[in-house]
Scaffold this motif. Sequence first.
Motif: not given
Length: 222
Positions: A12-13, A19-23, A33-35, A54-61
């Motif tokens: 769910p989250q 590397d995934e965050h950098r990409y 709000e991007d998909t 999203m910040d400079k270290r992590s992304v939450i989906l």
Amino acid sequence: MLYLYQKEAGQPQLTLVGDEHRYIFKVRRHKVEDTLYLRKLEDGLLHRYLITYMDKRSVILELQESQVLEVKAKTTLHIGWCVIDPKNIEKVLPSLNEMGVAKITFIYCKRSQKSFKVDFKRLEKILLNSSQQSGRSELMQLEMADDLETFLEKNPHSKMLNFSENHCVSNEGIDTIVIGCEGGFHEEEVALFKKSDIVGFDTPLVLKSESAACAVAAKVLL
């Protein structure tokens, strides 16, 4: 890139770092709000996620939707490939993956150099990158066989690609085919196949092993 490989896809989250965050942050320059579309390449499922933070270290989906969407070749091709220089394998592996080869078994044939070692972890990384770009929904299988006899015990209906007047490399009747290394097959290996199971191309030119692998894949799958 049509989707991002993530072994936890479907949760769910998800929180992506490294590397995934950098990409996502630096290469694709996504924003909140991007998909994003993710796969874990095990079940044919495509997962649609929304970037909620999203910040400079992590992304939450946050997961929005999961659907079965299989993207693969219409027919199945298993290549038994006598081991060649791994560098040459790595050059054409993305092309074989994009064309839809289902499986490659590397075989130490009599004329394969035993000093050549196949790095499966490196090949799997190449396959992951290729699959993300081509949209392929399942990872190519990779195996190793000690010799041709062992391979044929498991795959008794295999064809051999060799010099032959039987020019029938096509998408009919071939699901497993053995391709030789540089220098070709030893006569004892050729003797393992019935004459009717040895096929060739209608050309006077001699192909490198990796060229032959690509040509077979194109003939059978495309």
